[in-house]
Structure formats: C-alpha cells, structure tokens
Motif scaffolding. Structure first.
Motif, PDB file in Angstrom:
ATOM      1  N   LYS A 106       0.606  -1.120  -0.089  1.00  0.00           N
ATOM      2  CA  LYS A 106      -0.285  -0.195   0.470  1.00  0.00           C
ATOM      3  C   LYS A 106       0.646   1.154  -0.136  1.00  0.00           C
ATOM      4  N   PRO A 107       1.673   1.590  -1.010  1.00  0.00           N
ATOM      5  CA  PRO A 107       2.707   2.835  -1.062  1.00  0.00           C
ATOM      6  C   PRO A 107       2.060   4.000  -0.808  1.00  0.00           C
ATOM      7  N   GLN A 108       0.190   4.109  -1.245  1.00  0.00           N
ATOM      8  CA  GLN A 108      -0.203   5.237  -1.022  1.00  0.00           C
ATOM      9  C   GLN A 108      -0.336   5.943   0.674  1.00  0.00           C
ATOM     10  N   GLN A 109      -0.233   4.486   0.803  1.00  0.00           N
ATOM     11  CA  GLN A 109      -0.654   4.932   2.759  1.00  0.00           C
ATOM     12  C   GLN A 109       1.387   5.171   3.282  1.00  0.00           C
ATOM     13  N   LEU A 110       1.585   5.673   2.406  1.00  0.00           N
ATOM     14  CA  LEU A 110       3.160   6.102   3.018  1.00  0.00           C
ATOM     15  C   LEU A 110       3.962   7.038   2.237  1.00  0.00           C
ATOM     16  N   ILE A 111       4.547   7.334   3.357  1.00  0.00           N
ATOM     17  CA  ILE A 111       5.020   9.165   2.606  1.00  0.00           C
ATOM     18  C   ILE A 111       7.020   8.186   2.437  1.00  0.00           C
ATOM     19  N   PHE A 112       7.794   8.519   1.375  1.00  0.00           N
ATOM     20  CA  PHE A 112       9.237   8.437   1.027  1.00  0.00           C
ATOM     21  C   PHE A 112       9.940   9.117   0.900  1.00  0.00           C
ATOM     22  N   SER A 113      11.009   8.961   1.450  1.00  0.00           N
ATOM     23  CA  SER A 113      11.903  10.198   1.160  1.00  0.00           C
ATOM     24  C   SER A 113      12.755  10.557  -0.623  1.00  0.00           C
ATOM     25  N   ASP A 114      13.122  11.408  -0.470  1.00  0.00           N
ATOM     26  CA  ASP A 114      14.359  10.711  -2.195  1.00  0.00           C
ATOM     27  C   ASP A 114      15.053   9.506  -1.559  1.00  0.00           C
ATOM     28  N   VAL A 115      15.777   9.055  -2.613  1.00  0.00           N
ATOM     29  CA  VAL A 115      16.903   7.975  -3.264  1.00  0.00           C
ATOM     30  C   VAL A 115      18.060   7.729  -2.149  1.00  0.00           C
ATOM     31  N   LEU A 116      17.991   6.817  -1.176  1.00  0.00           N
ATOM     32  CA  LEU A 116      18.625   6.591  -0.567  1.00  0.00           C
ATOM     33  C   LEU A 116      20.157   6.192  -1.124  1.00  0.00           C
TER      34      LEU A 116
END
Length: 258
Positions: A106-116
């Motif tokens: 469920k990626p829409q339920q999370l927030i992601f940083s830029d690429v580490l």
C-alpha cells in the motif's frame, strides 16, 4: 444579553480551538523519537548489530543519526522482519523503515524520502558463466535461492515458463550457504550485500557474478504519514550527502570494515 454571551462563547471557543490546533501542530513537528525498523535477519552493510559493541551500525543508521540528532530526535531501532514491519508501519506502530515503493502493498499509505541509495541484483554461482550465454541459458531448468517473502518480478517469467525453481531462504547469508551446499544453482542477491558477504563470510570461496544485472532498485526511507513535517529536511540532507559523494564513501567503508 443573549447575543453578547453567544459572541463571547464563540470568541472563547475560537481561542480554545486555535490553541488546540497550535498544540497539535507543535506535537506533530516536535517528535522526540523515531522508531526505525532494523531488519531481522539483518542486512549488512546497510544496518546490523556489531557483535563486539552490540550497537546498531551501518550506512543507514549513521545517516539517520547524523540528520535526526540535529533535529533533536532520538533513534530507537525495532527488530522485525520486512513483511511484519511493513504492516506495523501502516498502523503507526513503527515510524520508518528502508524500502522501495514497488515492494510495498500500500505505497499510497506511506510517504517516501528521495533515493538514499541504489543497488543492482545479480546471480551468483560457484562456477563461471559461459561466454556468450544469455539469461535464459543460465536460468532454464535451474534452481535459484531467493529471499523469503520477496517478490522478484524479473524472475517470475522464468519461474512460470522455463522450469526455473525458486528456493526461499531466511537471509542473504542463508542463500549463500545453500548455494555452497548445492541446494541451488544460483543465489540472487544485490551487489552491496553480496560484496559484504564475500569480504566477511566467504573470503576463501570463489564466487562468480553474472555478467548482466537484473534491474536496479532505488531504496528510500518509508515514513508513516505523521512524519511529513520532517520529510523536506531529510531530503535536503540526502541531497547534500549525494553531492559530496558521502553516501558512496560510507557504504564502501562498511563493506570493507572488519
């Protein structure tokens, strides 16, 4: 008189709501602890427990500590497997973990940083790959050691159509041990973890890496949405580290460290 009282009540209520709104915003911005998932089984050189000091070390903990200490946020590492931790992240039982968006349910339920950081996946074998051979030649009718619960989209066509057999292992270390014991023809592992294993666990073993890689994965920090106020600052920090080539240098340090 009644009108005055209603106005007074409205003004008081407005003031209370404003104070409450300010308090909630302040609490959201002023978290004092980030509960970050330490994968079990652990994944050197990204994050693992040093056996001598019993401290959590690796590329990811160092970057998190460096940034969030400036934000006055302490780190707490929560040991869990990837699948279980992902569900805990949705519910807010943990605050963040290292993930690729395409791995999540469920990626829409999370927030992601830029690429580490990014990594490429390879096949590893105990004998050289034939010159001029293709991926189909390598995999048709063969057995591949993979990670339990992981989805391998690039390998799925071979599992379905070319009699390639998947054998799951609990960790990359287990994959390598299964390869050495003859339980599979190949171990499918990302380049950074494979290099660490070769350096620290299998220095006396001749391992051969496939001439071609199987796609590239961009790893990010996945946060619970409550950490949105911190995302911009963390992304700015990552950008500075990439510009200075610090992430590559730190990664190499943890691969080589003994």
């Amino acid at each position: 008189m009644v009108r005055f009282r209603r106005q007074g009540f409205h003004q008081q209520a407005t003031a209370v709501l404003c104070c409450l709104s300010f308090h909630i915003s302040f609490c959201t911005l002023a978290a004092d602890k980030l509960r970050f998932v330490l994968y079990y089984p652990q994944v050197p050189p990204y994050m693992y427990v040093d056996q001598q000091t019993n401290k959590v070390v690796g590329l990811v903990p160092e970057l998190l500590e460096e940034h969030f200490s400036d934000e006055k946020v302490k780190l707490e590492f929560i040991l869990d497997n990837r699948r279980g931790a992902e569900h805990r992240l949705y519910s807010g039982d943990v605050d963040a973990m290292l993930l690729a968006p395409e791995w999540t349910q469920k990626p829409q339920q999370l927030i992601f940083s830029d690429v580490l950081l990014q990594h490429r996946d390879y096949l590893f074998a105990l004998k050289p790959f034939a010159i001029g051979s293709s991926i189909k030649d390598w995999l048709a009718g063969k057995t591949v050691c993979t990670r339990q619960y992981y989805v391998y989209e690039v390998l799925e066509p071979f599992f379905r159509q070319h009699n390639t057999t998947r054998v799951d292992a609990s960790s990359e270390l287990a994959q390598m041990k299964m390869l050495l014991s003859g339980r599979c023809d190949y171990a499918y592992i990302n380049e950074h973890v494979a290099r660490w294993l070769q350096q620290h666990q299998f220095a006396d073993t001749a391992l051969y890496q496939s001439p071609e890689h199987f796609g590239e994965v961009a790893l990010r920090v996945a946060f619970h949405p409550g950490w949105q106020p911190y995302l911009r600052g963390f992304n700015q920090y990552l950008a500075r580290q990439h510009q200075k080539n610090n992430i590559s240098k730190k990664l190499e340090f943890y691969i080589q460290q003994r």
